[in-house]
Design a protein around this motif. Structure first.
Motif, short mmCIF file in Angstrom:
data_model
loop_
_atom_site.label_atom_id
_atom_site.label_comp_id
_atom_site.label_asym_id
_atom_site.label_seq_id
_atom_site.Cartn_x
_atom_site.Cartn_y
_atom_site.Cartn_z
N ASN A 218 57.72 38.71 -68.63
CA ASN A 218 58.17 37.63 -69.51
C ASN A 218 59.56 37.17 -69.06
N THR A 295 67.18 26.87 -76.46
CA THR A 295 66.68 25.57 -76.90
C THR A 295 67.19 24.48 -75.95
N SER A 300 61.67 28.34 -75.65
CA SER A 300 61.51 28.66 -77.06
C SER A 300 62.42 29.84 -77.42
N GLN A 302 61.70 31.99 -79.19
CA GLN A 302 60.79 33.12 -79.27
C GLN A 302 61.05 34.10 -78.13
N ALA A 305 63.27 36.73 -79.24
CA ALA A 305 62.55 37.66 -80.12
C ALA A 305 61.67 38.59 -79.30
N ASP A 306 61.04 38.05 -78.22
CA ASP A 306 60.19 38.89 -77.37
C ASP A 306 61.00 40.01 -76.73
N SER A 309 61.74 42.54 -79.33
CA SER A 309 60.53 43.29 -79.70
C SER A 309 60.21 44.34 -78.65
N ILE A 339 65.35 39.77 -84.51
CA ILE A 339 64.10 39.08 -84.17
C ILE A 339 63.85 37.96 -85.16
N GLU A 340 64.06 38.29 -86.44
CA GLU A 340 63.82 37.29 -87.48
C GLU A 340 64.67 36.06 -87.26
N ALA A 342 65.72 34.86 -84.52
CA ALA A 342 65.25 34.05 -83.40
C ALA A 342 63.96 33.32 -83.74
N THR A 343 63.18 33.87 -84.66
CA THR A 343 61.88 33.26 -84.95
C THR A 343 61.94 32.30 -86.11
N GLN A 344 63.11 32.20 -86.73
CA GLN A 344 63.23 31.24 -87.83
C GLN A 344 63.10 29.82 -87.29
#
Lengths: 345, 361
Positions: A218, A295, A300, A302, A305-306, A309, A339-340, A342-344
């Motif tokens: 990734n 961004t 993303s 995300q 967050a990846d 995680s 993580i939260e 980043a995913t908001q």
């Protein structure tokens, strides 16, 4: 001007341990004379310029000191000289008045909190631009050197993976228009750090083999980690952390003085918690930097967050133990919180 | 005591009296705390002087109080120097590990000077019956006892540490004088070894008790949670409670071994120290009451978020006074301190730049 006063008390000559039960007379001009109570002999005499009153402390008599070192202490510990200036008696009034004590109980913690949480970081932030570049270079070089000697080994990554990381690094620096020569990326194998990355104040960023291997499928996650570290450098976090910790240590040291024994340990643990709190704030800042720049680069958030995680899964036992209490002992925010964020949406 | 009426050197024997009150000192403490915060630390010099004056003034031997003579400006000067040194130290040692090492070395050689300076200042600022105390140690002595001996005892695997501690106490006490008379001290090395061993034994004993208790609790909880309970929740609870329990054990262990060592050594030291012709001392500290005092003080401070600090400080001072007896000989009545008879008591003459206690606290 108050009239003449006569006070019973105890007199001692300069540097002498002999005690005299004595009577002190202060006339309306401020002229002072001390007589021995039993013999009537004059022990001392002084003009206003040659004597002073001691501190006014609740529960203690106010002594009168002569220039030569002699001292007169009233027998009555509640006696307050009418000649005392308003200022001299002010501290005692505040210290024994219910309202001022109540105000102090409420205001002291609030102000202390404000100083440490708002004022110190603000001052530290303002001070950082004044730190010369050469100092940051020196800091980074020295730390990098000692880490190389102790915790870092040459990278064992295949050339392709190294190239992939470097490609993302170059791409990020170019597209974000950061000064190329101010940043250097190094890859190292480190059993000490495990899967990790860190930044030094001179723009040196180190990523470990273990982290690259973890995220190699990734590439955007690797980019997210690199951006997080660049965020630390851009925010000058190392220098700010030093300034803030110094400020907080000084404030606590000066305000609380030197509490004996175990209370000292308690304050010590308090400043460790505080330093960790500062550190967590800066991690959050670097996270926000990474998310914003992802961004900007058209990726993303995300990806961040990846990365988190993947780290979380690697230290899965950590996930179980990250309780509400332990988070205060950590230098990083709770991974799930990161993580939260980043995913908001 | 009988038949001694004719002896001229009959002492007055009495306990040290302490008359400070927790409520009164609370007001002093909290108001000074606020003023210190509002003035960004500057008032803390005044706060320190007032606090010391309060405690000295409420501590009486033979009905006469101690006096603290330092002025706030002296304290402020010492603090400003200390803040600058500390700040430089902190910043430079964060800048580079090499710097940090060099500074640590520099500090090792500077610390004896700071210790002597601080002792000289604080004793000179302590007066009893209008006679000041004094400290006569010098840099080389302090370097030997505070740096070299402890370093050497590290190389003996700390086996020589109690001996080094005895030497340090001896150096400190024998260099203190009051009214021109030096304290005489005659301590035993064996007492220091016994105190250190007992302190260690207390720590190990506590370790055993805690280990056994933890084992039993572990067994019980394994039996309870093992049978169909939520094992994860139990694990979570343990993860939260374990650091707290470790912290608590650490504090209790620290307090316990500290209480053992401190009581034994203080008792021994007081027994073997005298001011010839002026005073003899006796300390009767007991381990359990002292440890109880330390632990409950700490607990009170934690539970009240620090507000019990003045109460704890007063309580400790009162305890220390209550276990201390001083025999005062008539020689006390005729002490003369010639050095201070000639000086200006208002301290208006320019003092040396370093006539201060370089200390943050």
């Amino acid at each position: 001007m108050p009239g003449s006063v006569t006070v019973r008390g105890q007199f001692q000559h300069s540097g002498s341990s002999s005690l005299y039960a004595a009577e002190l007379v202060l006339d309306s001009d401020g002229q002072l004379s001390v007589h021995c109570h039993s013999s009537g002999e004059q022990l001392a005499q002084a003009a206003p310029a040659d004597y002073r009153f001691g501190s006014v402390i609740p529960g203690l008599p106010v002594e009168l000191r002569l220039r030569d070192g002699a001292v007169f202490v009233p027998d009555d510990s509640r006696y307050r000289w009418p000649q005392l200036s308003k200022g001299a008696a002010m501290a005692e009034r505040l210290e024994s008045h219910k309202m001022s004590i109540l105000a102090a109980i409420v205001l002291s913690p609030l102000l202390l909190w404000w100083i440490i949480v708002d004022l110190m970081p603000m001052l530290a932030g303002a001070a950082v631009p004044w730190v010369p570049d050469s100092v940051k270079q020196q800091m980074g070089r020295q730390t990098f050197y000692s880490l190389q000697q102790t915790a870092l080994a040459p990278t064992e990554l295949p050339a392709a993976e190294q190239a992939m990381v470097r490609y993302h690094w170059q791409m990020a620096l170019q597209q974000l228009q950061l000064e190329q020569q101010e940043y250097r990326l190094h890859l190292f194998k480190s059993d000490f750090f495990g899967a990790n990355a860190f930044a030094l104040p001179d723009g040196t960023v180190v990523m470990t083999d273990q982290l690259v291997s973890l995220l190699k499928d990734n590439p955007d996650a690797i980019l997210a980690v690199l951006l997080h570290e660049i965020g630390h450098v851009e925010g000058q976090h190392s220098v700010r952390l030093i300034a803030q910790s110094l400020g907080a240590t000084l404030v606590i040291g000066i305000v609380f003085g030197n509490p004996e024994g175990v209370a000292d340990l308690l304050l010590g643990s308090g400043s460790v918690l505080l330093q960790n709190a500062f550190s967590r704030d800066m991690e959050r800042e670097a996270d926000q930097f990474a998310i914003a720049k992802l961004t900007e680069l058209g990726k993303s958030p995300q990806a961040f967050a990846d990365a988190m995680s993947a780290l979380l899964a690697k230290h899965s036992d950590e996930a179980d133990t990250t309780s509400s209490l332990l988070k205060y002992l950590s230098t990083h925010p709770d991974t799930r919180e990161r993580i939260e964020q980043a995913t908001q949406p | 005591m009988e038949n001694n009426i004719t002896t001229p050197a009959q002492p007055r024997v009495d306990k040290v009296a302490f008359s400070g009150k927790a409520g009164e000192f609370f007001g002093i403490w909290i108001v000074n705390l606020l003023l210190s915060i509002v003035t960004l630390g500057i008032y803390s010099a005044w706060a320190k002087v007032r606090t010391n004056q309060y405690f000295y003034g409420h501590t009486r031997i033979d009905q006469q109080p101690f006096r603290y003579l330092a002025t706030p400006l002296q304290i402020l000067k010492g603090r400003i120097i200390a803040v600058i040194i500390f700040g430089l130290f902190f910043v430079l040692s964060s800048l580079s590990p090499v710097f940090a090492l060099l500074l640590a070395l520099a500090f090792m050689f500077a610390s004896p000077w700071l210790i002597v300076q601080s002792l000289k200042f604080n004793l000179r600022m302590t007066s009893y019956r209008n006679v000041r105390f004094a400290f006569h140690g010098d840099y080389l002595g302090a370097l030997k006892y505070f740096v070299l001996l402890p370093l050497l005892s590290v190389f003996t695997l700390y086996l020589a540490m109690p001996w080094a501690l005895k030497k340090i106490d001896h150096y400190l006490c024998s260099n203190i004088s009051f009214g021109g008379k030096k304290l005489q001290i005659n301590t035993d090395t064996s007492s220091y070894y016994i105190a250190a061993l007992l302190a260690m034994a207390a720590m190990i004993g506590l370790g055993f008790v805690v280990a056994i208790a933890a084992f039993i609790i572990g067994m019980i909880s394994a039996a309870t949670f093992g049978s169909g309970f939520d094992g994860d929740a139990a694990l979570g609870a343990v993860a939260v409670l374990l650091p707290i329990a470790m912290f608590a054990v650490y504090f209790v262990g620290f307090a316990l071994s500290g209480a053992v060592y401190q009581s034994l050594i203080r008792n021994h030291l007081f027994e073997r120290t005298e001011l010839p012709g002026v005073a003899k001392f006796k300390s009767e500290m007991q381990v359990i009451p002292f440890m109880w005092l330390i632990l409950t003080n700490l607990l009170a401070i934690i539970v009240t978020l620090g507000l019990a600090y003045p109460w704890a400080k007063i309580r400790k001072a009162a305890y220390m006074a209550s276990v201390t007896t001083v025999a005062v000989y008539p020689g006390i009545n005729s002490l003369v301190d010639e050095a201070q008879q000639n000086s200006n008591a208002f301290g208006e003459e320019a003092a040396g730049l370093f006539d201060v206690d370089v200390s943050l606290a």
